[in-house]
Every structure is written in structure tokens, then in C-alpha cells.
Design a protein around this motif. Structure first.
Motif, PDB file in Angstrom:
ATOM      1  N   GLY A  69       0.956  -1.309  -0.039  1.00 45.70           N
ATOM      2  CA  GLY A  69      -0.067  -0.008   0.028  1.00 45.70           C
ATOM      3  C   GLY A  69       0.961   1.108  -0.013  1.00 45.70           C
ATOM      4  N   ILE A  70       2.131   1.249   0.643  1.00 38.88           N
ATOM      5  CA  ILE A  70       2.645   2.337   0.717  1.00 38.88           C
ATOM      6  C   ILE A  70       3.522   2.637  -0.774  1.00 38.88           C
ATOM      7  CG2 ILE A  70       5.047   3.131   1.796  1.00 38.88           C
ATOM      8  CD1 ILE A  70       2.453   3.612   3.523  1.00 38.88           C
ATOM      9  N   LEU A  83       2.597   1.696  -3.588  1.00 34.85           N
ATOM     10  CA  LEU A  83       1.468   1.966  -4.691  1.00 34.85           C
ATOM     11  C   LEU A  83       1.264   3.441  -4.085  1.00 34.85           C
ATOM     12  CD1 LEU A  83      -0.772  -0.882  -4.406  1.00 34.85           C
ATOM     13  CD2 LEU A  83       0.513  -0.356  -6.333  1.00 34.85           C
ATOM     14  N   THR A  84       1.245   3.956  -2.936  1.00 33.60           N
ATOM     15  CA  THR A  84       0.697   5.157  -2.589  1.00 33.60           C
ATOM     16  C   THR A  84       1.913   6.287  -3.183  1.00 33.60           C
ATOM     17  OG1 THR A  84      -0.354   4.747  -0.620  1.00 33.60           O
ATOM     18  CG2 THR A  84       0.430   7.002  -0.826  1.00 33.60           C
ATOM     19  N   MET A  96       3.455   5.774  -5.788  1.00 33.36           N
ATOM     20  CA  MET A  96       3.239   5.653  -7.401  1.00 33.36           C
ATOM     21  C   MET A  96       2.303   6.719  -7.522  1.00 33.36           C
ATOM     22  SD  MET A  96       3.666   1.766  -8.407  1.00 33.36           S
ATOM     23  CE  MET A  96       5.082   0.954  -7.866  1.00 33.36           C
ATOM     24  N   ARG A  97       1.358   6.909  -6.754  1.00 31.10           N
ATOM     25  CA  ARG A  97       0.385   8.014  -6.911  1.00 31.10           C
ATOM     26  C   ARG A  97       0.869   9.324  -6.914  1.00 31.10           C
ATOM     27  NH1 ARG A  97      -3.368   7.041  -2.503  1.00 31.10           N
ATOM     28  NH2 ARG A  97      -4.295   9.064  -2.895  1.00 31.10           N
ATOM     29  N   PRO A 123      -1.606  15.128  -0.029  1.00 29.95           N
ATOM     30  CA  PRO A 123      -0.688  15.011   0.937  1.00 29.95           C
ATOM     31  C   PRO A 123      -0.713  13.587   1.592  1.00 29.95           C
ATOM     32  CG  PRO A 123      -3.236  15.562   1.601  1.00 29.95           C
ATOM     33  CD  PRO A 123      -2.742  15.476  -0.149  1.00 29.95           C
ATOM     34  N   GLU A 124      -0.986  12.505   0.426  1.00 32.26           N
ATOM     35  CA  GLU A 124      -1.067  10.982   0.695  1.00 32.26           C
ATOM     36  C   GLU A 124       0.437  10.483   1.270  1.00 32.26           C
ATOM     37  OE1 GLU A 124      -1.979  12.238  -2.397  1.00 32.26           O
ATOM     38  OE2 GLU A 124      -0.210  11.347  -3.659  1.00 32.26           O
ATOM     39  N   SER A 171       2.182  11.722   3.261  1.00 28.77           N
ATOM     40  CA  SER A 171       2.709  11.870   4.564  1.00 28.77           C
ATOM     41  C   SER A 171       2.460  10.727   5.447  1.00 28.77           C
ATOM     42  CB  SER A 171       1.692  12.918   4.984  1.00 28.77           C
ATOM     43  OG  SER A 171       0.285  12.636   5.035  1.00 28.77           O
ATOM     44  N   ILE A 172       1.738   9.538   4.938  1.00 31.37           N
ATOM     45  CA  ILE A 172       1.433   8.479   5.774  1.00 31.37           C
ATOM     46  C   ILE A 172       2.682   7.266   5.615  1.00 31.37           C
ATOM     47  CG2 ILE A 172      -0.848   8.506   5.232  1.00 31.37           C
ATOM     48  CD1 ILE A 172      -0.691   6.030   3.412  1.00 31.37           C
ATOM     49  N   ILE A 174      -0.751  14.728  10.169  1.00 33.42           N
ATOM     50  CA  ILE A 174      -1.808  14.403   9.263  1.00 33.42           C
ATOM     51  C   ILE A 174      -3.166  15.026   9.734  1.00 33.42           C
ATOM     52  CG2 ILE A 174      -3.224  12.243   8.581  1.00 33.42           C
ATOM     53  CD1 ILE A 174      -0.687  10.722   8.647  1.00 33.42           C
ATOM     54  N   VAL A 191      -3.642  17.931   7.047  1.00 29.01           N
ATOM     55  CA  VAL A 191      -4.479  17.373   6.365  1.00 29.01           C
ATOM     56  C   VAL A 191      -5.673  17.269   6.369  1.00 29.01           C
ATOM     57  CG1 VAL A 191      -4.723  15.095   4.717  1.00 29.01           C
ATOM     58  CG2 VAL A 191      -2.493  15.805   5.448  1.00 29.01           C
ATOM     59  N   PHE A 209      -0.276   6.485 -12.727  1.00 26.90           N
ATOM     60  CA  PHE A 209      -1.160   5.784 -11.749  1.00 26.90           C
ATOM     61  C   PHE A 209      -2.183   6.647 -11.030  1.00 26.90           C
ATOM     62  CE2 PHE A 209      -1.322   3.091  -7.579  1.00 26.90           C
ATOM     63  CZ  PHE A 209      -2.085   2.147  -8.127  1.00 26.90           C
ATOM     64  N   TYR A 238      -7.545   8.149   8.062  1.00 33.58           N
ATOM     65  CA  TYR A 238      -6.864   8.811   6.730  1.00 33.58           C
ATOM     66  C   TYR A 238      -5.880   7.733   6.271  1.00 33.58           C
ATOM     67  CZ  TYR A 238      -4.469  11.808   3.389  1.00 33.58           C
ATOM     68  OH  TYR A 238      -3.817  12.256   2.564  1.00 33.58           O
ATOM     69  N   LEU A 270      -4.256   3.872   2.101  1.00 34.80           N
ATOM     70  CA  LEU A 270      -3.810   2.490   1.820  1.00 34.80           C
ATOM     71  C   LEU A 270      -4.835   2.036   0.931  1.00 34.80           C
ATOM     72  CD1 LEU A 270      -2.027   1.208   5.168  1.00 34.80           C
ATOM     73  CD2 LEU A 270      -0.958   1.998   2.961  1.00 34.80           C
ATOM     74  N   SER A 302      -4.754   3.459  -2.682  1.00 36.53           N
ATOM     75  CA  SER A 302      -3.898   2.965  -3.461  1.00 36.53           C
ATOM     76  C   SER A 302      -4.087   1.449  -4.028  1.00 36.53           C
ATOM     77  CB  SER A 302      -2.408   3.038  -2.701  1.00 36.53           C
ATOM     78  OG  SER A 302      -2.224   4.376  -2.460  1.00 36.53           O
ATOM     79  N   HIS A 303      -4.517   0.536  -3.140  1.00 36.57           N
ATOM     80  CA  HIS A 303      -4.846  -0.769  -3.432  1.00 36.57           C
ATOM     81  C   HIS A 303      -5.938  -0.668  -4.622  1.00 36.57           C
ATOM     82  CE1 HIS A 303      -2.022  -3.292  -1.420  1.00 36.57           C
ATOM     83  NE2 HIS A 303      -2.286  -2.422  -0.285  1.00 36.57           N
TER      84      HIS A 303
END
Lengths: 408, 374
Positions: A293-294, A296-297, A299-300, A313-314, A316-317, A381, A385, B3, B276, B281, B284-285
Motif C-alpha cells: 500500500g505504501i 503504491l501510494t 506511485m500515486r 498529502p497522501e 505523509s502516511i 496528518i 491534512v 497511476f 486517513y 492505503l 492505493s490498492h
């Protein structure tokens, strides 16, 4: 949607790959030997500098390449496929030098930036103190005017790499009669100057990567000041913004869901192996959701950068998830391994990945604190955010030297 | 690296969000919960007029022929609004399954009606006991006749047809379409945890059906349906999870206790930050799942399972903590908190549980390892 490079990105990646293949062959596998990390690091940095792979996004006037953030990302991705000794420059080039060239005088930039890019001088960041960690603006190290310069007295702590650093950026208190954020000033300090004493700190996990640093009447010329007197908080935010970019992801080659699969398969259960146990499969799925998930995040975020949009702001996680995840994976791996989870060193089990997962368990305890604790990151966050109210700060507008009056 | 959703898809999102904010406030969900109607028929016809019911249906059958990415966007927005319409059952599930079946005569009969909203479909695989989505059904199919029962069937009272799983000859899987107005079909209301999406018990007594696929072909169709639906429901759940988080955050910004807004307390704000984190997560998935679905990538099995598990986790956490952060008022019938709390359970179970999908996820990881080794 796709995961492909644009034509320009692909061309850049090809060039980077070819260059690495020709120049980084000796780093294909982890290095085992006694050669000094600094010697190896300097050799690698000099090669990168000569080829134009240092300061990829920095302005050409500074000796940078004037490139795009995607080029920097691509170089990092390709470089991380090798075991290159680049770590000693992470803080200097990642945080200190951007602060120097954003806030320093032209002649200071000229003096320090190119030399640092070549790797000839190593930098450290002198921020945290025994009484000021998350509450960084509470630092006490003093800088006092003395003729045309300054005199520094005080102590810093958790200073990574101070023992091998030539220079550092240091945040000091120049006016204790101002509220805490307002009386700060930032300087460049020579780590070899008289009155600077570095003492290594042995960490819980056994290594000594960071230090205490003591300053006794250390002199700094005024031209080594970064930003205005009293503007040190704003200057330090440049550094911290870069720190959050630098400290974040999991190190390359660290354990992931596949490591747990291979480990579980190698451990016998009452029937079959541990991978066939439902609770193990649940846990591996949890790990995958967070770890993948991180990435992929990220990649966003990269997609936004690649297409010239401002990333959300994603990102930041990232650290708050990754650090705790490493810890959970380590304890879970130990539990699966039963008694083998106790062993370290020569008697350690040969079960796959178990040693790396155990190391991650210890190392992650530090990662949850370094570069913004889990708690501070959740505050960020929630406040920046989600727009929730800030914490109560009774010290916010009180002169620093009267703070004892408001402490409850 | 691209993406993210296209500008066209984001424009559709803006339009959908504006429309649903104006026409599908949570009072619409409450009205359906408290009333006798199976769904909000007026809202459903507005949605059909916008073309959403035929979004993916080919133009030859009266649809818009858009891609699955646009469908993901709408799934998220409908999930965000908790719209009391059979969008999930009919558009996300039945229409997609019918199109994937390749059964042209049945497609020609139903797709135009689905496209213009005059027909509603649903998919019925659960049988009341601990049914697993990959199990062998008890509903029996002999020739083209069905005998047995399905429950709960979401939107089963509103639907014109159901696509069912059944046990054919020698226990082989059958996937069949049943016209619910046929003789031998009887329906009654079936209460479930989710009071907005009304469900039915459907009893089949030698009821006529059209077999869409049998045996291995049916297994492949079911596996593909589970993966595709996992992605689409992940988007729906993500929309609901974001809405639940926003409800909690809004309340934390307003509610005062001990002299300040409760959102200023770390015990509260850190919980919101955790919502959040889980929602990001899950997002993204879900995007990864959308990409795999769009491109037919071999990663679909992994991406779909990841999207589903992450979305279940995100919605359940946001729904539970939304009640908690509201305190007593959040536990009342009048509060909207219960919608998310209930929807969280529905979406956690209506396509197989988190346990089932965790297992699917690890299988996919193992398979990828084997593929990489080979």
C-alpha cells in the motif's frame, strides 16, 4: 492508467542503467570487508559527480543538472538496485546543502556546495537536544554575539554521522527573551573547530550511528549564518521538509510479505508448515496491505510529479506506516520461529530472513522516533491534512527564559 | 508512470459528486430504511437518465460503452453517498457478470433494459449458512430448472432477474439467469444487518432458468466475477470510508468538551489520522485493482484481493471510530453513524469475508513467487 515511463523518462532511465552497469559493477553484491565506509563512499560520490548524477534537480548555476524530480526518482530507483555506499551523504546532500543554498550568502554557497556535491566534505544536521526532540523549538544551545562573529555553547544529541562530518548546520538560540520560535538562528559550523567534541552513543541495537555533540566557546564567523538573526525556525523548516522526503520509505532489500512467506514455509507446524495456518495467512495479508500500500501510494505521488501536478498529502502516511510495520513483522517472525526467534549471532538459526526480520525489529524502534515520531506525524496528518485544531501550546507566546512559569 | 485517473474520469467524478450531493443526501437512505419501498425509484430513474446504468454496456445495446475506470469512479461516489438504489447489485454485479458471460442471446434480451434502467438485476450466491464464495451451492439445477433457495439476495425484491450459482450434474457448478417473474419463483423480504439495501429470500421450485455457463467455464466465470467485483466493491467501500471519516472529522471540529473542540485532543485526532492512513492505503490498492482490471494484467488476482482486504479494513475502522468519536449521539437511531456501521458489515461479507480474501491474497503471492521462479 499504466506504470510505464514516458518516452523522456525511459530514455533517461536507459542512460542511467547503462552508466551504472559500466561504473557500479563492484557494488552488485553487498560488500564484505574492512575498507573504511568513508573511503568507499567518497570514491562512489566522486564518480557520480563527474557523471552529472549529483544535484539532479538543483539549478545549473549551483552545479546541479536543472533536471526534473522524476529524473531524481529514476536515478534513485536504479541506484538502489546496487549496494552502493551512498549513505554517508544522505543527510548532507538531502537536507543540509539545500538549506545552505536556499539561505546562505553567495560566497558561502560557492565555498561549500560544489565541494559537498563532489563528496569531499561530509555534513551533519545539529538539531535535537536532550530537552528538545519533538518540540524542536525548545532548543537551548546558545549563540552569542562576539565582535563580528558568534560564540556557541551547548549540546546536541542524536546527531547521525557527526563523528565523520566535516561541517554541520546548527540551530541555536540567539535571543532567550523572545518566545521560543522567534529567538532562533541557524549557522554553518566547522565540526573540526576547537571546542567541538563528538561522543558516540551506543544504540539499543548495538551500533553507534549517532552521537552527542558538545560545544564549548566555539567561534563562528557571521558570514556562516543561514538566514536572518531570529529567523532560524523558518530556515529549519527548509531542512525538515527535505528530511521528510529523505526519511520515509523502507530501505531497499529489507524484508517484505514474501520474506514472511518463505520463512513460514520453512517452519514446521503440527500439520504441514506454518504457511498453511490461517492466522499466519491473515498476518501476511496485513503486512502486504501496508507494505505494498505504501509503495503504491508512492506511485500515486510519482504520477502527480511526472504529469506536473502537485502531489496530494497522501505521501505523509509513509513513515508512520513503515516503521511500525517493520516492528510488527519482526515480532511476528520471531513468534513463528518459536525458540529460534531468540537466537542471535553464531548460533542464530538458518531459517530464511529470520535474522533480517529480527534486525528490523530492533532498528524499527529507532525509526519510529527518527525524523518525526509516530505521534508528531499523526499530529501533522490530523492538523494539516484533516484540518483538526492544533494542540494546546501554553508556551507559544511566552519569552523562552520565562517558560518555567507556564509548565504545568 | 500514470497511476491516476484520467481528466475525463475525474470530470465524471466531479459531476457525480455534485449530482449525488444534491439529489442523494443521507436522508434518502433514511427514508428507504424507514419505509416500505425497496429503493428510491425516483433517484434510480434520474441515475438511469444520466447513463450510469449503461455506463459499460456497449453502444449497440443502448449503453455508453465506457471503460471500467469510469465505473470505479461511480462506484466510489455512490458508496460515498450511500445512495439507496440497486447500483451495486445491478450495475456493478449483474450487468458486469452478464457481459462477462458471453451469452449473446441473454445479453441481447437484458442489456438494453439494464442500460435504460427499466430492468434491475442482482447476483445471488449466498444460501444462508456459512456459504463461501467459491463453495459448491446447494441450489440444484437440473436441465434448465432450479430448485432450492438463495438468501440474502441484495435488492432481490426490486430485481427483475437474478444470476445464480447452482449445483448441476455431478456437482458441477452452474451459473444461470432467472427471470424472477417466472412461475416457480417466490420472494419474501429477508432482514440483514444493512437496513438501507433491502434483501430478499428467493425460493425456486422447478423454476425455469437460462444457463450461462457450466462446469469449468462456470468456474472461470465465477473466479473472474469475484475478482472484478472485489475491485468495484473496494471503490464503493472506499467512498463510504471517506464519507465516514469526514463525518467524524467534521464532528470533532465542532463538538466542545473540557473547554475546547475535541479534535484538538490527541486521543481523538490521532484516531482521525489513522482513518486517513487506512483510507489512503485502501485507495492505493483500489487503484492498483482498477489498473489490473482495465489491462487484464496477470496481477489481477493479487490486486483484487489487496483492494478488497484494504477496503474492508478501512471502512470497518472508520465506521466503528465514527460512532466512538460521536459518543452517545452516535449510538442513536437518529444518527447517520449507523449507516456506515451497518454498511461496513455488509461490504465485509457480501463477497466473502476478510478471512477468505486474505487467503486469496496469500495464494496470489505464492503463485507470483512460483511464476517468478519459473
Amino acid at each position: 492508467m499504466d506504470f510505464e515511463d514516458t518516452a523522456e523518462e525511459a530514455a533517461y532511465r536507459t542512460a542511467v542503467r547503462e552508466w551504472l552497469a559500466a561504473n557500479a559493477a563492484e557494488y552488485k553484491t553487498p560488500y564484505e570487508g574492512d575498507v573504511d565506509l568513508v573511503v568507499r563512499g567518497k570514491a562512489w560520490q566522486a564518480k557520480k559527480y563527474a557523471a552529472g548524477y549529483v544535484g539532479i534537480t538543483w539549478p545549473k548555476a549551483l552545479g546541479g543538472q536543472g533536471g526534473t524530480p522524476m529524473q531524481q526518482i529514476i536515478f534513485n530507483q536504479e541506484e538502489s538496485k546496487y549496494w552502493v555506499p551512498a549513505g554517508i551523504y544522505a543527510i548532507g546532500l538531502g537536507m543540509c546543502i539545500p538549506t545552505v543554498f536556499t539561505h546562505g550568502r553567495p560566497e558561502i554557497i560557492q565555498r561549500y556546495v560544489p565541494v559537498a556535491m563532489k563528496g569531499e566534505e561530509i555534513w551533519c544536521q545539529l538539531f535535537s537536544e536532550p530537552a528538545a526532540g519533538s518540540d524542536l523549538a525548545g532548543i537551548r544551545t546558545k549563540a552569542e554575539r562576539d565582535g563580528d562573529g558568534w560564540v556557541i555553547n551547548g549540546q546536541k544529541v542524536w546527531t547521525s554521522g557527526a563523528h565523520r562530518a566535516d561541517y554541520g548546520i546548527i540551530v541555536t538560540r540567539t535571543d532567550p527573551t523572545q518566545p521560543k520560535h522567534k529567538g532562533l538562528t541557524m549557522f554553518i559550523i566547522n565540526m573540526r573547530a576547537p571546542g567541538v567534541e563528538v561522543r558516540p552513543i551506543k544504540q539499543m541495537a548495538g551500533a553507534s550511528e549517532f552521537n552527542e555533540v558538545f560545544f564549548t566557546d566555539v567561534r563562528i564567523a557571521d558570514d556562516h549564518r543561514l538566514g536572518d538573526v531570529g529567523d532560524g525556525w523558518r530556515v529549519s523548516l527548509t531542512t525538515l521538509m527535505n528530511e521528510r522526503l529523505a526519511v520515509g520509505g523502507k530501505p531497499t532489500n529489507s524484508p517484505d510479505a514474501h520474506s514472511l512467506i518463505e520463512l513460514a514455509r520453512a517452519i514446521d507446524a503440527e500439520e504441514g508448515n506454518m504457511l498453511e495456518q490461517s492466522h499466519v495467512r491473515q498476518k501476511i495479508a496485513d503486512v502486504y496491505i501496508q507494505d505494498r500500500g505504501i509503495s503504491l501510494t508512492r506511485m500515486r505521488t510519482m504520477s502527480a510529479i511526472s504529469s506536473g501536478r502537485t502531489p496530494g498529502p497522501e505521501s505523509s502516511i509513509s513513515k508512520v506506516v513503515v516503521a511500525k510495520l517493520m516492528q510488527d513483522m519482526g515480532s511476528f517472525a520471531g513468534d513463528m520461529a518459536e525458540s529460534a526467534g531468540l537466537l542471535v549471532g553464531e548460533d542464530a538459526s538458518s531459517l530464511p530472513h529470520l535474522d533480517a526480520l529480527r534486525q528490523g525489529y530492533f532498528w524499527s524502534a529507532g525509526l519510529r522516533i527518527a525524523g518525526g515520531t509516530d505521534e508528531i506525524l499523526r499530529n501533522i496528518i490530523a492538523e494539516r491534512v484533516l484540518g483538526l485544531p492544533g494542540d494546546i501550546r501554553p508556551d507559544k507566546s511566552v519569552p523562552f527564559n520565562e517558560l518555567h512559569k507556564v509548565v504545568s | 508512470m500514470n497511476f491516476q485517473f484520467s481528466e475525463e474520469a475525474e470530470a465524471l467524478r466531479d459531476e457525480a459528486r455534485k449530482f449525488l450531493a444534491a439529489e442523494s443526501g443521507r436522508e434518502k437512505a433514511r427514508a428507504v430504511m424507514n419505509g416500505d419501498a425497496t429503493h428510491d425509484a425516483a433517484l434510480w430513474s434520474r441515475i438511469a437518465e444520466l447513463g450510469w446504468t449503461g455506463l459499460r454496456i456497449p453502444e449497440a445495446h443502448g449503453g455508453l460503452g465506457l471503460s471500467v475506470l469510469e465505473l470505479c469512479v461511480l462506484a466510489e461516489e455512490v458508496g460515498r453517498a450511500l445512495s439507496p438504489v440497486p447500483f451495486t447489485s445491478s450495475v456493478l454485479m449483474a450487468t458486469e457478470l452478464l457481459m462477462a458471460s458471453g451469452h449473446e442471446a441473454t445479453q441481447a434480451a437484458w442489456l438494453p433494459k439494464l442500460a435504460d434502467g427499466s430492468a434491475i438485476g442482482t447476483v445471488a450466491w449466498m444460501e444462508g449458512d456459512a456459504t463461501r464464495p467459491d463453495g459448491t451451492p446447494k441450489l440444484s439445477c437440473s436441465g434448465d430448472r432450479l430448485t432450492g433457495a438463495k438468501l440474502p439476495v441484495a435488492d432481490g425484491l426490486a430485481a427483475d432477474f437474478a444470476i445464480v450459482t447452482a449445483r448441476g450434474e455431478a456437482g458441477a457448478l452452474v451459473i444461470a439467469l432467472v427471470d424472477l417473474s417466472a412461475t416457480g419463483v417466490s420472494r419474501s423480504a429477508c432482514d440483514t444487518v444493512d437496513l438501507v439495501r433491502k434483501s430478499a429470500k428467493i425460493v425456486f421450485s422447478d423454476a425455469p432458468c437460462t444457463v450461462l455457463a457450466r462446469a469449468d467455464e462456470a468456474e472461470r466465470l465465477r473466479a473472474r466475477h469475484l475478482q472484478g467485483t472485489a475491485v468495484l466493491l473496494a471503490f464503493e467501500g472506499l467512498g463510504s470510508a471517506d464519507a465516514a471519516m469526514e463525518m467524524a472529522v467534521d464532528y470533532a471540529k465542532e463538538r466542545v468538551a473540557f473547554g475546547r473542540r475535541i479534535g484538538g485532543y490527541q486521543a481523538v485526532k490521532h484516531r482521525c489520522a489513522d482513518m486517513y492512513i487506512k483510507n489512503q492505503l485502501a485507495r492505493s490498492h483500489a487503484y492498483y485493482g482498477a489498473w489490473a482490471l482495465l489491462t487484464g494484467a496477470p496481477e489481477l488476482a493479487l490486486a483484487a484481493a489487496g483492494a478488497r482486504v484494504a477496503a474492508i479494513d478501512a471502512l470497518q475502522f472508520a465506521a466503528e471510530e465514527n460512532v466512538q468519536l460521536h459518543g452517545g449521539i452516535g449510538f442513536t437511531w437518529e444518527s447517520d453513524c449507523q449507516f456506515f456501521y451497518r454498511r461496513g458489515r455488509l461490504l465485509a461479507l457480501n463477497l466473502g469475508s476478510r478471512t477468505f480474501w486474505s487467503d486469496q491474497l496469500v495464494r496470489a503471492l505464492e503463485q507470483r513467487n512460483t511464476d517468478l521462479a519459473a
